[in-house]
Design an enzyme around this catalytic site. Sequence first.
Site, PDB file in Angstrom:
ATOM      1  N   LEU A  33       0.861  -1.173   0.000  1.00 23.42           N
ATOM      2  CA  LEU A  33       0.000   0.000   0.000  1.00 23.42           C
ATOM      3  C   LEU A  33       0.900   1.226   0.000  1.00 23.42           C
ATOM      4  O   LEU A  33       1.984   1.209   0.595  1.00 23.42           O
ATOM      5  CB  LEU A  33      -0.893   0.022   1.261  1.00 23.42           C
ATOM      6  CG  LEU A  33      -1.917  -1.109   1.409  1.00 23.42           C
ATOM      7  CD1 LEU A  33      -2.608  -1.002   2.763  1.00 23.42           C
ATOM      8  CD2 LEU A  33      -2.941  -1.069   0.293  1.00 23.42           C
ATOM      9  N   ASP A  34       0.463   2.287  -0.665  1.00 20.17           N
ATOM     10  CA  ASP A  34       1.246   3.521  -0.661  1.00 20.17           C
ATOM     11  C   ASP A  34       1.389   4.048   0.769  1.00 20.17           C
ATOM     12  O   ASP A  34       0.576   3.743   1.645  1.00 20.17           O
ATOM     13  CB  ASP A  34       0.566   4.588  -1.522  1.00 20.17           C
ATOM     14  CG  ASP A  34       0.488   4.194  -2.986  1.00 20.17           C
ATOM     15  OD1 ASP A  34       1.287   3.335  -3.401  1.00 20.17           O
ATOM     16  OD2 ASP A  34      -0.367   4.749  -3.698  1.00 20.17           O
ATOM     17  N   LYS A  35       2.379   4.876   0.982  1.00 22.94           N
ATOM     18  CA  LYS A  35       2.675   5.416   2.314  1.00 22.94           C
ATOM     19  C   LYS A  35       1.438   5.971   3.009  1.00 22.94           C
ATOM     20  O   LYS A  35       1.196   5.700   4.180  1.00 22.94           O
ATOM     21  CB  LYS A  35       3.733   6.524   2.180  1.00 22.94           C
ATOM     22  CG  LYS A  35       4.043   7.233   3.495  1.00 22.94           C
ATOM     23  CD  LYS A  35       4.980   8.416   3.274  1.00 22.94           C
ATOM     24  CE  LYS A  35       5.163   9.200   4.554  1.00 22.94           C
ATOM     25  NZ  LYS A  35       5.961  10.430   4.336  1.00 22.94           N
TER      26      LYS A  35
ATOM     27  N   ARG B 258      -5.273   5.479  -7.778  1.00 25.96           N
ATOM     28  CA  ARG B 258      -5.030   6.920  -7.889  1.00 25.96           C
ATOM     29  C   ARG B 258      -4.896   7.348  -9.353  1.00 25.96           C
ATOM     30  O   ARG B 258      -5.449   8.370  -9.773  1.00 25.96           O
ATOM     31  CB  ARG B 258      -3.793   7.285  -7.077  1.00 25.96           C
ATOM     32  CG  ARG B 258      -3.923   6.946  -5.587  1.00 25.96           C
ATOM     33  CD  ARG B 258      -2.587   6.972  -4.873  1.00 25.96           C
ATOM     34  NE  ARG B 258      -2.008   8.310  -4.885  1.00 25.96           N
ATOM     35  CZ  ARG B 258      -0.761   8.579  -4.508  1.00 25.96           C
ATOM     36  NH1 ARG B 258       0.045   7.598  -4.135  1.00 25.96           N
ATOM     37  NH2 ARG B 258      -0.320   9.813  -4.541  1.00 25.96           N
TER      38      ARG B 258
END
Length: 324
Positions: free
Chosen positions: A138-140, A237
Amino acid sequence: MAQQIELTNKVKESQLGQRLDQAIAELFEDFSRSRLKEWLLDGKVQVNGEVVTKPRTKVMGGEEITVLAELEDEERWEAQDVPLDIVYEDDDIIVINKPRDLVVHPGAGTPDGTVLNGLLFHYPPIAEVPRAGIVHRLDKDTTGLMVVAKTVPAQTRLVRELQKRNITREYEAIAIGTMTAGGKVEKPIGRHPTKRTLMAVNVLGKPAITHYRVAEHFREHTRIRLRLETGRTHQIRVHMSYIQHPLLGDIAYGGRARIPKGASDELAEMIRAFDRQALHAVMLRFAHPITGEDLEFHAPVPDDMVAMTEALREDAKLHHEDEI
């Protein structure tokens, strides 16, 4: 210590005519193209049981590809007491609920303090599993559920199930703009041509499919639920930005603050201050890699997204009443 790994997958009919090195890069996405090509040249790749070493060999579709290789420890990451919100754990897997501001894997700019460092502290034997058992990321600033393998067999099977699209990952998000209906975005994703840290819809990229449905309408925003069919970097995104509905707070992909006309000062300030993409991995469903048991996990939507949703809902209700 080197780890023996065995990967198997079947060439898709849609890959007819591809070079072998391109085909295995799509089939085994968890490994870099350069590493896969090195294994290919070293005779570690079999096609229907026969060793093939020529990258330009064409595939026809339906071939069984097997990779028998060793993963050398590239570096020794440090075990650190990084707090992990563990939703479930047994002898083979760990499911965590990742908070915002936490990077999953060490890399440029973030050498430590990551989920991986925390896993090494929590369960030291995981150091013997490639990438400390991490099979998806998962992104930050994306919150929510991740599954991690504690053993090599569990990791191999989870990666295989991801490749076969048998692991269901659902997300909750707040998108900018009013979306009338759900749908599907099926556009390939690759590196952005000029911004090297970002991704973009790119005809030369890897296939990517995102399903979405409308959960709740607001005046200038929409709460949505999404399901990933593939797992490209920044996929949700990029795809939502591509259809002109970037995520609230996602400045990198065009999610600049949009204040509904006549909004209260409090709501306007909340929208301006929302400083991460409004994206949360809310549900994870898969078969246990060892026992085969069907598992399903849910992670409550985090407080910042709940507060924003409630404020947008109140704003929509207030202005609806004004119109009546």
